[in-house]
Write a protein that holds these residues in place. Structure first.
Motif, short mmCIF file in Angstrom:
data_model
loop_
_atom_site.label_atom_id
_atom_site.label_comp_id
_atom_site.label_asym_id
_atom_site.label_seq_id
_atom_site.Cartn_x
_atom_site.Cartn_y
_atom_site.Cartn_z
N LEU A 205 12.35 4.69 5.88
CA LEU A 205 13.24 4.42 7.00
C LEU A 205 14.54 5.19 6.85
CD1 LEU A 205 12.86 0.52 7.21
CD2 LEU A 205 11.81 2.20 8.75
N VAL A 206 15.07 5.61 7.98
CA VAL A 206 16.35 6.30 8.04
C VAL A 206 17.15 5.71 9.18
CG1 VAL A 206 17.52 8.52 8.30
CG2 VAL A 206 15.26 8.45 7.25
N ASP A 207 18.45 5.47 8.96
CA ASP A 207 19.32 5.13 10.08
C ASP A 207 20.61 5.94 9.96
OD1 ASP A 207 20.97 3.82 8.22
OD2 ASP A 207 20.37 1.80 8.85
N ASP A 208 21.62 5.60 10.72
CA ASP A 208 22.85 6.39 10.72
C ASP A 208 23.62 6.32 9.41
OD1 ASP A 208 22.48 7.40 13.22
OD2 ASP A 208 24.30 6.53 14.11
N GLU A 209 23.33 5.31 8.59
CA GLU A 209 24.10 5.08 7.38
C GLU A 209 23.37 5.49 6.10
OE1 GLU A 209 27.20 4.07 7.42
OE2 GLU A 209 27.18 3.90 9.61
N ARG A 210 22.06 5.37 6.07
CA ARG A 210 21.35 5.58 4.80
C ARG A 210 19.87 5.77 5.04
NH1 ARG A 210 19.40 0.27 2.55
NH2 ARG A 210 19.60 -1.24 4.26
N SER A 211 19.13 5.97 3.95
CA SER A 211 17.67 6.03 4.00
C SER A 211 17.12 5.26 2.82
CB SER A 211 17.18 7.49 3.96
OG SER A 211 17.55 8.10 2.73
N VAL A 212 15.89 4.80 2.92
CA VAL A 212 15.24 4.08 1.83
C VAL A 212 13.83 4.61 1.65
CG1 VAL A 212 16.59 1.96 2.04
CG2 VAL A 212 14.48 2.20 3.35
N THR A 213 13.39 4.67 0.39
CA THR A 213 12.02 5.07 0.10
C THR A 213 11.10 3.86 0.25
OG1 THR A 213 12.19 4.52 -2.25
CG2 THR A 213 12.88 6.75 -1.57
N ARG B 298 0.82 -1.21 0.00
CA ARG B 298 0.00 0.00 0.00
C ARG B 298 0.86 1.26 0.00
NH1 ARG B 298 -2.03 3.75 3.49
NH2 ARG B 298 -4.12 4.55 3.05
N ASN B 299 1.89 1.28 0.82
CA ASN B 299 2.74 2.47 0.87
C ASN B 299 3.57 2.63 -0.40
OD1 ASN B 299 2.29 3.87 3.45
ND2 ASN B 299 2.95 1.95 4.39
N ARG B 300 3.95 1.52 -1.03
CA ARG B 300 4.65 1.61 -2.32
C ARG B 300 3.74 2.24 -3.37
NH1 ARG B 300 4.80 -0.64 -7.13
NH2 ARG B 300 3.09 -2.04 -6.59
N GLN B 301 2.48 1.89 -3.34
CA GLN B 301 1.54 2.44 -4.31
C GLN B 301 1.21 3.89 -4.03
OE1 GLN B 301 -1.83 -0.19 -4.03
NE2 GLN B 301 -0.88 -1.81 -5.25
N CYS B 302 1.03 4.25 -2.77
CA CYS B 302 0.55 5.59 -2.40
C CYS B 302 1.65 6.63 -2.29
CB CYS B 302 -0.21 5.52 -1.08
SG CYS B 302 -1.72 4.54 -1.13
N ARG B 303 2.84 6.21 -1.88
CA ARG B 303 3.93 7.18 -1.63
C ARG B 303 5.28 6.54 -1.98
NH1 ARG B 303 1.06 5.89 2.95
NH2 ARG B 303 0.02 7.90 3.00
N PRO B 304 5.48 6.12 -3.22
CA PRO B 304 6.70 5.38 -3.57
C PRO B 304 7.99 6.15 -3.32
CG PRO B 304 5.55 6.12 -5.54
CD PRO B 304 4.61 6.34 -4.40
N GLY B 305 7.98 7.47 -3.50
CA GLY B 305 9.21 8.24 -3.37
C GLY B 305 9.45 8.82 -1.99
N ARG B 306 8.51 8.62 -1.10
CA ARG B 306 8.69 9.14 0.26
C ARG B 306 9.65 8.26 1.04
NH1 ARG B 306 4.68 11.54 4.79
NH2 ARG B 306 6.01 11.08 6.59
N ILE B 307 10.42 8.87 1.93
CA ILE B 307 11.36 8.13 2.76
C ILE B 307 10.58 7.31 3.78
CG2 ILE B 307 13.26 8.26 4.41
CD1 ILE B 307 14.04 8.98 1.57
#
Length: 326
Positions: A20-28, A9-18
């Motif tokens: 998760l974030v941690d000390d090394e990187r972030s993912v959409t 659902r989140n991939r469909q509704c907000r694919p480009g939104r971040i």
């Protein structure tokens, strides 16, 4: 299955939104969805299947949640471990649940060289082997996992004895999330700094806000300076912590010059909120406070005391204390 539906659902509704974030990187959301599916294929190729128990031994980082989602997608059960446990305690839990694999950070895995014979696979998040999982795997049909299938074994905090394992199914995570979100009514722009570990019932709070499309910021361990910096850097709207963490943050020198104006709500649990900490926080942060009450035995948080149920600034006294959840 709830966790798979959450990602889709989140991939469909907000694919480009971040996501998760941690000390090394972030993912959409799109990247988290795709990596989770890829990882599920890689774990399946490594012999992990429906009903298998897989222990996760790590400080908070993106790979932890990627693994939870991927294992649930296979119908395997993720078993989060408290990374501060001693060797006999970790070995005891692994043996009791019959874990066939252990995923985690190499520093922590190296501390536990001797594990029960049931463990046939060890993979470190911070080594190339984990990043490669699934990248060369052949596309295969992943199993259909029902909401009533168990997908996790969460362990209690063991404050009064040995940690107890609690088997949780997808329907439990869904019920907790939907009930909570109906009450909390989160907006679409939440960025939540998670100061709590991802290894027992407290991690359900992060899953619940992810279900609402929130961005969750993870830290490898709490320090006041790290938490303050995370709020300012990511313009966090929410924080999830225990009251003592809030006390340390307010006492830190950096709190005097860190921009915390983006905060709208502080979620707290695991202990009563001291009156002096609450009064200080209300005055200095100017945001709402939400008490979280839950038990790992029932799958996570199930009672909340919202901002409108907390005393107004100046009304916190020994005669009018902060009420407990109901």
């Amino acid at each position: 299955m709830w966790l798979t539906q959450l990602l889709e659902r989140n991939r469909q509704c907000r694919p480009g939104r971040i996501a998760l974030v941690d000390d090394e990187r972030s993912v959409t959301w799109a990247e988290l969805h795709d990596r989770t599916r890829q990882l599920a294929h890689g774990l399946a190729e490594s012999g992990i299947g429906r009903g298998d128990r897989v222990a996760v031994l790590s400080k908070d980082r993106i790979e932890v949640l990627e693994s939870y989602f991927a294992l649930a997608r296979l119908g395997a059960l993720f078993v989060p471990l408290n990374h501060s446990l001693a060797e006999p305690e970790v070995a005891g839990i692994v043996e009791r649940v019959g874990a066939v694999a252990v995923l985690g950070e190499s520093e922590l895995l190296d501390r536990h060289a001797e594990l029960p014979k049931s463990v046939r696979l060890r993979v470190a998040f911070d080594k190339p082997a984990f990043a490669r999982l699934g990248t060369l795997a052949e596309e295969r049909e992943l199993p259909d996992v029902a909401d009533t299938d168990p997908i996790a074994v969460l362990h209690t905090s063991a404050t009064t004895g040995q940690a107890k394992g609690v088997t949780v199914d997808s329907a439990s995570f869904r019920a907790i999330a939907l009930g909570w979100l109906v009450t909390a009514r989160p907006t679409d722009d939440i960025v939540m700094v998670n100061c709590c570990p991802l290894y027992h019932g407290s991690m359900v709070v992060s899953l619940t806000y992810l279900a609402a499309g929130a961005t969750v910021v993870l830290m490898p361990g709490f320090t006041p300076q790290r938490a303050l910096s995370a709020v300012a850097r990511h313009r966090a709207t929410h924080m999830w912590l225990v009251p003592q963490m809030l006390r340390f943050m307010l006492q830190a020198k950096a709190s005097g010059h860190t921009d915390l104006s983006s905060l709208r709500e502080v979620l707290y649990g695991a202990a009563p909120m001291p009156l002096d900490v609450y009064a200080d926080a209300v005055e200095r942060l100017g945001c709402g406070f939400r008490q979280v009450y839950g038990m790992t035995e029932v799958g996570g948080p199930f009672v909340t005391l919202g901002p409108d149920e907390h005393p107004a600034p100046g009304d916190v006294t020994s005669q009018h204390p902060v009420r407990t959840g109901r």
